[in-house]
Design a protein around this motif. Structure first.
Motif, PDB file in Angstrom:
ATOM      1  N   LEU A 155      27.625  -8.462 -11.777  1.00 23.79           N
ATOM      2  CA  LEU A 155      26.571  -7.920 -10.883  1.00 23.79           C
ATOM      3  C   LEU A 155      27.161  -7.416  -9.521  1.00 23.79           C
ATOM      4  N   ALA A 156      27.839  -8.324  -9.116  1.00 28.51           N
ATOM      5  CA  ALA A 156      28.668  -8.095  -7.939  1.00 28.51           C
ATOM      6  C   ALA A 156      29.283  -6.608  -7.841  1.00 28.51           C
ATOM      7  N   ARG A 157      30.088  -6.430  -8.925  1.00 30.43           N
ATOM      8  CA  ARG A 157      30.544  -5.059  -9.085  1.00 30.43           C
ATOM      9  C   ARG A 157      29.792  -3.938  -9.092  1.00 30.43           C
ATOM     10  N   GLN A 158      28.731  -4.033  -9.840  1.00 32.02           N
ATOM     11  CA  GLN A 158      27.634  -2.960 -10.075  1.00 32.02           C
ATOM     12  C   GLN A 158      27.062  -2.736  -8.375  1.00 32.02           C
ATOM     13  N   LEU A 159      26.893  -3.790  -7.677  1.00 34.68           N
ATOM     14  CA  LEU A 159      25.911  -3.581  -6.389  1.00 34.68           C
ATOM     15  C   LEU A 159      27.129  -3.202  -5.469  1.00 34.68           C
ATOM     16  N   ALA A 160      28.353  -3.301  -5.253  1.00 36.75           N
ATOM     17  CA  ALA A 160      29.282  -2.828  -4.487  1.00 36.75           C
ATOM     18  C   ALA A 160      29.470  -1.423  -4.871  1.00 36.75           C
ATOM     19  N   GLY A 161      29.329  -1.228  -6.245  1.00 37.58           N
ATOM     20  CA  GLY A 161      29.691   0.423  -6.763  1.00 37.58           C
ATOM     21  C   GLY A 161      28.259   1.315  -6.309  1.00 37.58           C
ATOM     22  N   ASP A 162      27.260   0.406  -5.909  1.00 36.67           N
ATOM     23  CA  ASP A 162      25.968   1.024  -5.494  1.00 36.67           C
ATOM     24  C   ASP A 162      25.896   1.535  -4.033  1.00 36.67           C
ATOM     25  N   GLY A 163      27.097   0.934  -3.181  1.00 38.10           N
ATOM     26  CA  GLY A 163      27.078   1.197  -2.240  1.00 38.10           C
ATOM     27  C   GLY A 163      26.442   0.051  -1.216  1.00 38.10           C
ATOM     28  N   HIS A 164      26.155  -0.881  -1.298  1.00 37.24           N
ATOM     29  CA  HIS A 164      25.551  -2.367  -0.814  1.00 37.24           C
ATOM     30  C   HIS A 164      26.698  -2.899  -0.114  1.00 37.24           C
ATOM     31  N   GLY A 165      27.962  -2.583   0.056  1.00 43.33           N
ATOM     32  CA  GLY A 165      28.715  -3.323   0.981  1.00 43.33           C
ATOM     33  C   GLY A 165      30.286  -3.537   0.382  1.00 43.33           C
ATOM     34  N   LEU A 166      30.950  -4.316   1.135  1.00 46.81           N
ATOM     35  CA  LEU A 166      32.279  -4.768   0.731  1.00 46.81           C
ATOM     36  C   LEU A 166      32.119  -5.814  -0.307  1.00 46.81           C
ATOM     37  N   ALA A 167      32.918  -6.134  -1.282  1.00 50.84           N
ATOM     38  CA  ALA A 167      33.152  -7.167  -2.262  1.00 50.84           C
ATOM     39  C   ALA A 167      34.447  -7.490  -2.503  1.00 50.84           C
ATOM     40  N   LEU A 168      34.885  -8.832  -2.598  1.00 50.25           N
ATOM     41  CA  LEU A 168      36.245  -9.224  -2.910  1.00 50.25           C
ATOM     42  C   LEU A 168      36.037  -9.621  -4.458  1.00 50.25           C
ATOM     43  N   LEU A 169      36.785  -9.076  -5.252  1.00 50.77           N
ATOM     44  CA  LEU A 169      36.380  -9.036  -6.917  1.00 50.77           C
ATOM     45  C   LEU A 169      37.675  -9.152  -7.657  1.00 50.77           C
ATOM     46  N   PRO A 170      37.980  -9.722  -8.635  1.00 50.13           N
ATOM     47  CA  PRO A 170      39.136  -9.750  -9.373  1.00 50.13           C
ATOM     48  C   PRO A 170      39.358  -8.365 -10.133  1.00 50.13           C
TER      49      PRO A 170
END
Length: 308
Positions: free
Chosen positions: A222-237
């Motif tokens: 879900l974090a990946r999807q939200l980041a891809g939708d433009g909701h901000g920076l994310a630190l992801l594996p």
């Protein structure tokens, strides 16, 4: 003594010391010696034996009636345990993280089932580290450091985490030029990473970044999807976002910096022998994951053919 009683039961069943010796794969002299030792220990003769005749004594009949079923049940149980421990057929219960199992590792599960069709796989997917003993799990995949002393563990790989965002977000908000500028941005944070620890690939300099997240989720997908939708920076594996990096849906931010690494382990309970099916899966996972750069800490790059 129990071994000698089991030997006597085989002698009585075969009505012959020689036949019992052949059945058990023992020298005839050994069978004779052990029977004599048993009779001496219990203080009575169990078998009338001569070149032409074999009979049980009254005591021999009593011992056979008392122990025959027990020996049979014990040997049947031991045979079953041996088959379970050494056979490549039957049940195998595995626990693994949801995201990588339905993502980058999905082909591994499928290929394993094709290669070993007689193994009955129960694959329990969860992003929580459930108790393996309580859930009677044979072997599990785990991400991150393992501190449970009740578990054996074998490291299978390491996954890098990288700071990413959608190109549209960066175009609107601008890209941070150093870790201390992250606080000016919207952030999508995974709950398992309350702090972001960034390391400069060139200098080795480390920065711990306090994160005031707009959104906190407990699911990496879900974090990946939200980041891809433009909701901000994310630190992801990288194991979760390799396709997004290649396609350009997500783009690295602060490319000289990398987040904390996540070791990937195979784990299984201490005090329990790793059965042949679990060992087979472990031997299958190691080369499969070793062949994927993602599990060697590599950060995948965008495919130039898709950058147009």
């Amino acid at each position: 003594m129990l071994d000698d009683i089991a030997l006597f039961v085989h002698i009585a069943r075969n009505r012959s010391l020689a036949k019992a010796a052949a059945h058990l794969g023992l020298p005839a002299a050994t069978v004779t010696r052990r029977l004599a030792k048993l009779e001496e220990t219990i203080g009575t003769q169990l078998v009338f034996r001569s070149a032409r005749k074999f009979d049980l004594t009254v005591a021999g009949e009593a011992y056979f009636e008392a122990f025959a079923d027990l020996v049979q049940n014990a040997e049947t149980t031991l045979d079953g345990l041996s088959t379970d421990l050494h056979g490549l057929r039957g049940a195998l219960k595995v626990a693994a993280p949801t995201n990588i199992s339905i993502g980058i590792l999905q082909p591994m599960w499928s290929d394993f089932l094709k290669t070993f069709p007689e193994i009955q796989l129960t694959l329990t997917l969860s992003n929580e580290n459930k108790d393996l003993l309580e859930h009677r799990v044979d072997i599990a995949l785990r991400a991150g450091p393992q501190t449970d002393e009740r578990l054996y563990q074998k490291r299978l790989g390491v996954v890098a985490t990288v700071l990413v965002a959608a190109p549209a977000y960066l175009e609107q908000a601008g890209a941070p030029e150093s870790p201390d500028q992250i606080g000016r941005h919207k952030v999508v944070r995974v709950s398992t990473l309350p702090q972001w620890q960034l390391t400069n690939r060139e200098t080795g300099c480390r920065e711990t970044v306090p994160v005031d997240a707009r959104v906190v989720v407990d699911d990496i997908s879900l974090a990946r999807q939200l980041a891809g939708d433009g909701h901000g920076l994310a630190l992801l594996p990288v194991s979760e976002i390799s396709d997004d990096l290649i396609s350009g849906r997500l783009t690295p931010v602060l490319a000289d910096w990398q987040g904390q690494q996540r070791d990937i382990f195979a784990v299984w309970p201490t005090g329990r022998l790793l059965n042949a099916r679990a060992r087979c899966l472990l031997d299958y996972m190691e080369p499969f994951m070793a062949a994927l750069p993602v599990f060697q800490g590599t950060v995948v790059q965008r495919d130039p053919a898709r950058s147009a």
